[in-house]
Scaffold this motif. Sequence first.
Motif, PDB file in Angstrom:
ATOM      1  N   ILE A   1      68.958 -64.392   5.276  1.00  0.00           N
ATOM      2  CA  ILE A   1      69.778 -63.884   6.381  1.00  0.00           C
ATOM      3  C   ILE A   1      70.728 -62.827   5.824  1.00  0.00           C
ATOM      4  O   ILE A   1      71.425 -63.068   4.846  1.00  0.00           O
ATOM      5  N   THR A   2      70.729 -61.667   6.428  1.00  0.00           N
ATOM      6  CA  THR A   2      71.558 -60.559   5.952  1.00  0.00           C
ATOM      7  C   THR A   2      72.602 -60.191   7.001  1.00  0.00           C
ATOM      8  O   THR A   2      72.633 -60.756   8.096  1.00  0.00           O
ATOM      9  N   LEU A   3      73.449 -59.248   6.630  1.00  0.00           N
ATOM     10  CA  LEU A   3      74.475 -58.767   7.563  1.00  0.00           C
ATOM     11  C   LEU A   3      74.005 -57.520   8.292  1.00  0.00           C
ATOM     12  O   LEU A   3      74.814 -56.790   8.870  1.00  0.00           O
TER      13      LEU A   3
ATOM     14  N   GLU B   1      65.777 -64.100  13.372  1.00  0.00           N
ATOM     15  CA  GLU B   1      64.388 -63.865  12.978  1.00  0.00           C
ATOM     16  C   GLU B   1      64.265 -63.649  11.469  1.00  0.00           C
ATOM     17  O   GLU B   1      63.219 -63.911  10.884  1.00  0.00           O
ATOM     18  N   GLU B   2      65.372 -63.159  10.859  1.00  0.00           N
ATOM     19  CA  GLU B   2      65.339 -62.969   9.404  1.00  0.00           C
ATOM     20  C   GLU B   2      65.132 -64.286   8.657  1.00  0.00           C
ATOM     21  O   GLU B   2      64.664 -64.282   7.523  1.00  0.00           O
ATOM     22  N   ASP B   3      65.496 -65.382   9.305  1.00  0.00           N
ATOM     23  CA  ASP B   3      65.485 -66.678   8.613  1.00  0.00           C
ATOM     24  C   ASP B   3      64.061 -67.233   8.613  1.00  0.00           C
ATOM     25  O   ASP B   3      63.777 -68.293   9.166  1.00  0.00           O
ATOM     26  N   VAL B   4      63.160 -66.514   7.939  1.00  0.00           N
ATOM     27  CA  VAL B   4      61.735 -66.836   8.043  1.00  0.00           C
ATOM     28  C   VAL B   4      61.425 -68.220   7.490  1.00  0.00           C
ATOM     29  O   VAL B   4      60.507 -68.884   7.957  1.00  0.00           O
ATOM     30  N   ASN B   5      62.179 -68.675   6.503  1.00  0.00           N
ATOM     31  CA  ASN B   5      61.910 -69.995   5.927  1.00  0.00           C
ATOM     32  C   ASN B   5      62.827 -71.078   6.477  1.00  0.00           C
ATOM     33  O   ASN B   5      62.846 -72.203   5.971  1.00  0.00           O
ATOM     34  N   ASN B   6      63.605 -70.716   7.506  1.00  0.00           N
ATOM     35  CA  ASN B   6      64.458 -71.695   8.171  1.00  0.00           C
ATOM     36  C   ASN B   6      65.422 -72.367   7.190  1.00  0.00           C
ATOM     37  O   ASN B   6      65.570 -73.581   7.183  1.00  0.00           O
ATOM     38  N   LEU B   7      66.060 -71.555   6.360  1.00  0.00           N
ATOM     39  CA  LEU B   7      66.947 -72.099   5.335  1.00  0.00           C
ATOM     40  C   LEU B   7      68.415 -71.974   5.687  1.00  0.00           C
ATOM     41  O   LEU B   7      69.245 -72.707   5.157  1.00  0.00           O
ATOM     42  N   GLY B   8      68.763 -71.008   6.560  1.00  0.00           N
ATOM     43  CA  GLY B   8      70.168 -70.763   6.851  1.00  0.00           C
ATOM     44  C   GLY B   8      70.848 -70.028   5.715  1.00  0.00           C
ATOM     45  O   GLY B   8      70.206 -69.380   4.885  1.00  0.00           O
ATOM     46  N   GLY B   9      72.189 -70.177   5.653  1.00  0.00           N
ATOM     47  CA  GLY B   9      72.957 -69.477   4.637  1.00  0.00           C
ATOM     48  C   GLY B   9      73.075 -67.994   4.954  1.00  0.00           C
ATOM     49  O   GLY B   9      72.579 -67.506   5.976  1.00  0.00           O
ATOM     50  N   ILE B  10      73.785 -67.288   4.094  1.00  0.00           N
ATOM     51  CA  ILE B  10      73.822 -65.828   4.197  1.00  0.00           C
ATOM     52  C   ILE B  10      73.556 -65.281   2.814  1.00  0.00           C
ATOM     53  O   ILE B  10      74.168 -65.706   1.822  1.00  0.00           O
TER      54      ILE B  10
END
Lengths: 415, 523
Positions: free
Chosen positions: B125-127, B88-97
């Motif tokens: 996206i976070t940990l 859900e954190e990936d609000v812009n649908n970019l992936g990565g960390i």
Amino acid sequence: MRKLLSLTIFALASSTVFAGGYRVSIQGQKQLAMGHTGVAIVNSAETAFFNPAGMAYLKDKFNLSVGGSALFSKTRFQNSEYNWKASSDNVGTPFNVYATYKVTDWLTAGLAVYTPYGSSVEWDQDWQGAHLVNNIDLKAIFIQPTFSIRVGDEFSFGGGPILATGSVNFNRNLSLNPLLSANGSGSDVTLDSTGITAWGYNVGFMFNPTSKLRLGFNYRSEIIMEARDGDATYADLPDFNQIPNTTFNADLPLPAEITSGLSYQVTDKWLVAFDYNYTMWNVYTDLDVKFGNGTESINPRNYKNTSTYRVGTQYVANDKFTFRAGWYFDESPVQNGYFAPETPRNESMGYTGGLTYQLNPKFGIDLSLLYLHFDEIDNSYDYSTDPVSGTANPDFGGTYKSSVFSPGVGVTYSF
Amino acid sequence: MKNKFIYLSVLAMAGLVSCEPEFENAVDANYTAGEADFSSYVAVGNSLTAGYMDGTMYKSGQANSFPNLLSQQFATVGGGVFTQPSYEEDVNNLGGISGIPGFGTRRVINFATSAPENIAGTSTITLTPQATAYNNMGVPGAKSFHLLVPGYGNPANFPAANPYYVRHATSNTATVLGDAMTKNPTFFTNWIGANDVLSYATTGGVGVDQTGNFNPQTYGPNDITDPTVFAGVYSLIVNGGTSPAFGAVTGLSQNGAKGVVATIPSVTSIPFFTTVPYNPVTAAAVGGASNITALNAQLYGPLKQALTAFGAGSRINLLSATAGNPLLIKDESLTNLSAQLTAAFTPTLGAATAAFYGSVFGQARQATADDLVLLTTSGVIGTAPTGVPAPLDKYGVTYPLQDQHILIPSEQLAIANATNAYNAAIKSIAASKNLAVADMNAILGVLVNGLRSVNGQIYTANYFSGAATENKVLFSLDGVHPNSRGYAVIANEIIKVINAHYKSNMPFLNPSYFPGINVVATN
């Protein structure tokens, strides 16, 4: 009168939609109730459609028949390999207006307005077959000034030109590939063209070898509806594939139909009739849409000519009531592998019934009922092309099951 | 009487109007779970199970992970709720960390340049720990033994910890398998082991083949896991048991769960290793035939002459002005002729330059069709190696590509040997428990020549090469992982295996309706 008539037509036209398939055999309440026979029947002004030659034998000086039906068409689709289900429910209102006037003993003039072709199918937007069709609404109204001449009691002939006016609205997705989509909605194009007109004709003759037997023959010509400079409107295009709205040209053939048949007056009260229709569907080889931006979409249809076999009967119970019933078997022009969800029509059997309640010698009310039974069918459309790759799409198919039910009502006035 | 007749007529008409066309058999009439119970389905594995594609995990990609697609089909035969780690954190649908180097955004095709690029933007996206066991326990990057290592999700253990598992490990001492078992699986898929050999392959074989070393604690990240270690670990994952290294382990099938285990694909069926040709050096690529002549006169000719003198003339051939020429590579398995070349070049180049040339070309040779050039190497060819002056400033042409750019045959052999050994272990362990086997090695092997799916579409193992073939491509833009369409094909292959092995019957997915590549107008 004339102004009123045209107003009525437009009021009806605005709400006219049709059922699956695009020949709609509902051209008169009395004749529909008799299995849509009529090429060798002289019952009412409806003969202006079924066989213009019959008008000359109508007893009254003036005959008017006005009728309409509510056509409930349902199509269900499923594919158990992929667990797909889809449905299309549509309501149509075919109508007809017929008037005849006996100019002299041997010459009768008339006007016929009817809706023999149309199609309305509406699947859910972006359903699994969206690359073939999301929805289609095809309308056509035929206006036919008619004359009929009798040569004694044995032979008559008649006919008239047909002015066909129609419109089409068609929407489908550009591709089944989600690459061509925006925010989860597939890119789609709407083709819209109104005010299409074309000319044709309807001719027939009738032969009455005895006072009880009539033979009839009718030919209604092919009419090509040529949509020119219609609007092609794109929606849900992804950012990288913006296509400006453009125009389109396309031809949709309304095929010629040959009908021959007979009726026999078994007793004073009891009439039986048989009709055979041969429809020249093979003119519909493909739907070729040429866009104003130079692209072209060719959609093979490869229809075949079809036969329809009709049986009808009428029983005049008394001055007030006449009862009718009929049955017909209707072949489908769609060949295996060309079964597109835009006209999901396989062969059907029609069961019809109806009655007339004659309020007085001049004025009567007709009721009719049609039930079309379709067997379920496994079929597919195998000839679509993906615009992204330019290669063939996978076949699209499954099991289809349709039903059509249509009650109708009409009035007749004659003197 | 008359009223009654009218009333009945109206009723009959109403009945007919509402009359629904009914099929002889409902769409799901023949669907059955067979001998399997899908009420609690758990997937364990690596990136292939997690739904990794285009070089990362991202929200819309994860939705098409093969276990998630499978669970939707299982739902037709009694499958239960299926959960995946939250993106859900990936609000812009970019992936990565966010904040970790090397975890970039997803790869897309930039329509403006027609090239694959990382999509612009910064990962969100976070940990942040979710501390939740999910039905999808695929952890990108995990090797077989990682599933059993306590603390694999403990952020204090970086770099040994895995950032993806850090996001959802239930505790700092949890194991991936242990978390999976808390879902009490009745059915499982297990597709682990690819990274035990693939990380060696995707890094061009710079790691060590650890065959013979039974202690995975000593392995580097790009090493090949010893097949005996693999078999032992795999048996623990499936069957459970006790081992000195991992203690008591509850295995996936231990409580009677049925499942599917998947084999490890050969690298030769993955576009990451098959897209870049070994011989792309054409006259046009080097700026004209005159440059070929110059290269032959100034470098390839003298080099071949010197090598011929030492009996190694076959390492280098003169370049052709009319055909594609092979890349210049370093093969660390060759005898090092640095000293000899230095001696030979000293009279013409001087001692210092000759020594440099000797060191550069001591193990150089031209690539052959037997060498596999990594997809990532395509961005290296022709660029300047760090600190190397002209004329040796062109990788693959005047300077050998290095170990990390190429899989030479000896490295491929090590990979193939390990893959075969792992797959033998997987099949034998599956057979002992009568588990179904999805032979992904065989399935992806078919893709090399084109797989014809049930809907008539042909799919291939090719890398994206334009719109005309887009609908055939099953691999995402990282060249290693399937795209959404590819995962749908994989789910179908697993459904086939389940239907056959467990006498189930459930519907397939239609891969044509799944996205292949992702295109942006500009980036």
